[in-house]
Design an enzyme around this catalytic site. Structure first.
Site, PDB file in Angstrom:
ATOM      1  N   LYS A   1      -9.305   2.222  -2.515  1.00 39.68           N
ATOM      2  CA  LYS A   1      -9.629   1.670  -1.227  1.00 39.68           C
ATOM      3  C   LYS A   1     -10.842   2.037  -0.606  1.00 39.68           C
ATOM      4  O   LYS A   1     -11.224   3.048  -0.643  1.00 39.68           O
ATOM      5  CB  LYS A   1      -8.342   1.833  -0.152  1.00 39.68           C
ATOM      6  CG  LYS A   1      -8.447   1.173   0.986  1.00 39.68           C
ATOM      7  CD  LYS A   1      -7.231   1.544   2.090  1.00 39.68           C
ATOM      8  CE  LYS A   1      -7.303   0.749   3.318  1.00 39.68           C
ATOM      9  NZ  LYS A   1      -6.050   1.244   4.050  1.00 39.68           N
TER      10      LYS A   1
ATOM     11  N   GLU B   1       0.868  -1.154   0.211  1.00 39.11           N
ATOM     12  CA  GLU B   1      -0.088   0.054  -0.202  1.00 39.11           C
ATOM     13  C   GLU B   1       0.697   1.132  -0.034  1.00 39.11           C
ATOM     14  O   GLU B   1       1.966   1.421   0.763  1.00 39.11           O
ATOM     15  CB  GLU B   1      -0.821  -0.040   1.308  1.00 39.11           C
ATOM     16  CG  GLU B   1      -1.905   1.218   1.413  1.00 39.11           C
ATOM     17  CD  GLU B   1      -2.847   1.061   2.758  1.00 39.11           C
ATOM     18  OE1 GLU B   1      -2.321  -0.041   3.541  1.00 39.11           O
ATOM     19  OE2 GLU B   1      -3.642   1.423   2.919  1.00 39.11           O
TER      20      GLU B   1
ATOM     21  N   CYS C   1      -5.356  -3.374   1.660  1.00 40.38           N
ATOM     22  CA  CYS C   1      -5.152  -3.570   3.186  1.00 40.38           C
ATOM     23  C   CYS C   1      -6.682  -3.800   3.833  1.00 40.38           C
ATOM     24  O   CYS C   1      -7.233  -4.734   3.797  1.00 40.38           O
ATOM     25  CB  CYS C   1      -4.497  -2.265   3.756  1.00 40.38           C
ATOM     26  SG  CYS C   1      -3.573  -2.993   5.377  1.00 40.38           S
TER      27      CYS C   1
END
Lengths: 589, 589
Positions: B134, B59, B175
């Site tokens: 994300k 990330e 994540c």
């Protein structure tokens, strides 16, 4: 009947005597549920005795704002629930209360999500009748609301019924909910506008907002124009209830307000003081200067006085100790402290070294005399000698440098902490924002202290506040002590002499730093306006090398700021909880 | 053709030679866009030379995680955009790269919202082909992602085409996106599950996850079982690419992994080291112990070694200085530092007082000899005398108390900082989590330092790590120096003697604190399990008065922790960026 005509937009019949609203602009202690509820109840009873129909409190007034990670304790949350249920049972009949509290999010366990709502509860008839949840959760600057709270859902409207059958439809918003109007802001932080949705979808008679909006220079003007705009746009009277009091770094200025549907201010609570504000929309607009100060300097001084007083008292100290260098920073902090907690509770400590000028002593003594504060003098030469002898062998062959300067500062910091430890008074740190920005300060030395009183005040502003202080006719305790309103508080020599840390012979701040008016302008662009070095240089007012050096110094000083005492916040961007920078980093210039 | 059968769920034809994937498990420097991209390009070129089809980075690998408020600089964001465009132009043909970066949110200016997405970009054919955002933004513990990022929208799927016409449909998550499975977690932080939505709505062949998941004790087991569960539930192979390296308080452990559709681990990157991991799903599962350490102690030691090394090097220091008291905390920190940056770069300073025991000197010297680090000895009596004489008049008639104890600690802290200033080595603070919890430490004294190496290690764990260190056969630089793997590093007397601050005659920690096994158990319940005092008492193992005293001490010490150095985080709840408590507060017990 033209009484209460302000509410007649919906053709609702209104009682003959004016309906009045109360704002309990109180100063809560974070986490003190019993104490906060006691003070809320007293306020509610007082409002009830005066015939108020609805009391509005600031945001999270049961626990105080910001409770921060206390909200991660389930015990704390259930204690809040018990406290508010208990309070609901005690409120007088014939009065309703909208109170700021937290409410568990039932979805959290079922489908997932944050455990709580940031809510307002309607207390009436001895119980919690309805709850309303905040929808816009700020996460910028010092705010971390997404850490604890789910985005609110459900109704934000209730009906306040009167015995004669009249009723008012009231829309309830919490702080940030009202800060996202599409027409007012060039750039919006959220896609939604809860106020517009409320106003468009419900035939409201009144809009209320429970806030905990921290103070910053120029912010009240912004709040007023923004709230007035909302009242006008939605053609609704509006009540804004703001918290007052300081909690750690944040100072809440109160100044709760009410606007009629024309956007005119019809009531305003006190600045930096508790207030029980009674609002009657029948009354004419008030003078727009109602909450003003004669200058930004006057307002900042009042903010810092509250900040110091609340930190001292909420941490259960009575007295403070301050190192008096004879310079302007410690002079201002001493004046703030004397105004905040009384000069009899302020101890100034003079710690001259061989590099101290004569005037550093005489100026500090003159200041202490003006303020009526006690002083102690402890020369630091014996400790300097002891440290230098002890380090002599190890430092052999190395030139004197910043090491020896820092040692002097750390000796002073240790002496001040020894006095703090022995006598139980709180040490106030005296660094200003300019020096903390560029690291012109010593970690574990002059940065020592429980609270950094002027950490968010640039050096040029330190000067202008001291000049205002000397010239003002404002009612200040430190002035009345001398007996003359316009008498000198800060000895003129402290204002006029060139600033110096006096850590080596003939040292001046300007040997190491650009002149403060240049430094502060660069820092303003860098910190407050988010300019890059290139953009500051391109703006054309400053030398490239100076700008690049300042930007580099600000970056390098991050490790010092990480260990700084909490500093009272008076701008839109202070170091501290709203400044989150990496230390170990390498940013390409 | 049974090759690459792992992907055949969707009946897609697959090339004859196995498709391989690369994970660039790199250690970025926060903000060093040029350096980070250079290392990424080198890794990509290396993967390309080995025939890898798709490279996955952790990330935010262009800027490093966490960039924190650097993201508030528009210049920084546009520099990231330039850096990734430049990198895209340089990647070799026939390789695709999924890289973690930020992407501006176009809605921010139009309808309102956060300015950025936390994204993955697909680099291919010399350009940025697609971006993926994300969706789940953590705001608990140390995370502040809602401060910067909008919740992602848009496709999280792309097709990786091969020259022979074959293709893989790949789902891209970042994540937290993968940490919210409904069946795996009792309690979920979000209502949405992006992985389930991806798997259900798209005929995927592979799921990838770009992560920056910080280390904590026991976390790798959790990650493995959680990721394995996701692979099984969605019947998909899964690649998890994690960042390695320490950034301030956060240690990222790497350990990138790949799972086949049966949830078996088929590859794992190194722990606490950079690694270029090549994944071939045709290969059989690996031993479940692949990334294990012989004990939690061994793993924590490795984590702290990385934490110290990266902080020292990323802050551009070469050497460290440590105060050696002869106690176990400074002994462990010295061992960590020697392992991290070489014993020749560690200076231990002994600063005995009249209250120091003989063994405090002999034990510290023995430790330094075992580690091969240089020492200096500076007795503090001369400074004690100077301070006491200087304060004598002011303190007349007052008994000796904690003031005099703190002064000794502050003299030592000032000496260490003088050495740090003069020689340019970083001071490591040696306080453990137990003492920092209850405030059994001196602000501006032993708390001094640029990094607090064992701030998240409870005292009982300090003991067990030292015992492990002495007994282990692990390959450690500090052991090979002595020449024997199982030789004693920490002198046994340091482990067996009762802990003492030695700030007054015959002082022992246990005079002021409960025994450490009791204290640490209470702290574990209070800090990690969010128990209230009442719940700890109700659990029945501890005396009510002791529990109440510990809880009170933890609250009172908040002002010290606010000014503590960054401490390396090794648990799910450390003091520092993930601990946000008010200071001026009053919580009803």
């Amino acid at each position: 009947m033209e009484l209460n005509s302000c509410f007649k937009i919906n053709q609702i019949k209104i009682a003959m005597s004016p309906i009045t609203f109360g704002v309990a602009q109180l100063n809560p202690v974070i986490g003190d549920l019993i104490g906060n509820c006691d003070r809320l109840l007293t306020a509610i009873q007082e409002f009830a005795a005066k015939g108020v129909s609805l009391v509005i409190t600031p945001e999270l007034s049961v626990c105080g704002y910001p409770p921060r990670d206390l909200l991660m304790s389930q015990q704390f949350v259930s204690d809040i629930e018990m406290a508010i249920a208990d309070l609901a049972g005690k409120i007088p009949p014939d009065i309703a209360v909208i109170i700021g509290t937290v409410v568990p999010n039932p979805d959290a366990a079922q489908v997932g999500g944050k455990p709580l709502f940031n809510s307002a509860a309607l207390l009436q008839d001895g119980k919690i009748k309805q709850v309303f949840h905040k929808r816009l959760l700020p996460t910028y600057d010092v705010f971390d609301e997404d850490r604890y709270f789910a985005v609110g859902n459900g109704s934000q409207v209730f009906t306040l019924n009167f015995k004669n059958g009249d009723a008012l439809r009231i829309g309830v918003t919490i702080c940030e909910d009202i800060w996202n109007d599409q027409k007012f802001w060039d750039k919006r932080n959220y896609a939604d506008d809860p106020v517009a949705e409320l106003a468009q979808n419900h035939a409201l008679d009144l809009l209320i907002n429970l806030s905990a909006s921290p103070y910053a220079v120029d912010k009240q003007k912004l709040r007023e124009s923004m709230l007035s705009h909302s009242a006008i746009v939605h053609n609704l009277p509006l009540i804004y209830a703001n918290q007052v009091g300081a909690n750690d770094d944040l100072i809440f200025d109160g100044r709760s307000m009410a606007f009629n549907r024309d956007g005119k201010t019809i009531a305003c609570g006190k600045s930096f003081e508790e207030d029980l504000l009674i609002i009657n929309f029948e009354e004419p607009p008030i003078n727009p200067d109602y909450s003003g100060y004669e200058s930004d300097e006057a307002e900042i001084f009042a903010a810092l006085v509250l900040g110091v007083r609340d930190y001292v008292q909420k941490c259960r100290f009575k007295q403070v100790v301050i190192g008096l260098s004879g310079g302007i920073d410690s002079a201002l902090v001493a004046a703030i402290a004397a105004e905040a907690i009384g000069s009899e509770n302020v101890l100034g400590v003079l710690m001259p070294s061989p590099y101290s000028s004569d005037h550093s002593i005489t100026d500090a003594i003159a200041l202490a005399k003006n303020l009526g504060i006690a002083t102690q003098t402890i020369p630091i030469q014996p400790m300097m000698t002891a440290f230098e002898s002890s380090l002599d062998a190890l430092f052999t062959g190395r030139a004197s440098d910043v090491t020896e300067e820092n040692l002097q500062s750390r000796i002073r910091g240790s002496l001040l902490m020894a006095i703090s430890n022995k006598f139980g008074n709180l040490l106030l740190s005296t660094g200003n924002k300019s020096e903390i920005s560029v690291g012109y300060c010593t970690l574990y030395g002059d940065m020592n202290g429980g609270l950094s009183a002027i950490a968010d005040v640039p050096k040029t502003r330190v000067f202008s506040i001291c000049e205002w202080l000397n010239g003002t006719n404002s009612k200040l305790a430190i002035k009345s002590k001398i007996g003359q309103d316009n008498s000198e508080i800060i000895p003129v020599n402290i204002i006029t002499k060139p600033p110096s840390a006096e850590l080596k012979p003939d040292q001046l701040d300007q040997d190491s730093l650009p002149p403060y008016h240049i430094l502060d302008d660069i820092l303003d662009k860098l910190i407050h306006r988010h300019f890059s070095a290139g953009e500051i240089i391109a703006a054309g007012h400053h030398d490239r090398l100076i700008v690049e050096r300042v930007v580099k110094l600000v970056k390098i000083a991050e490790f010092k700021r990480r260990q700084a005492a909490p500093g009272l916040k008076i701008t839109d961007r202070a170091f501290g909880s709203g400044w989150r920078m990496p230390i170990a980093s390498k940013v390409t210039p």
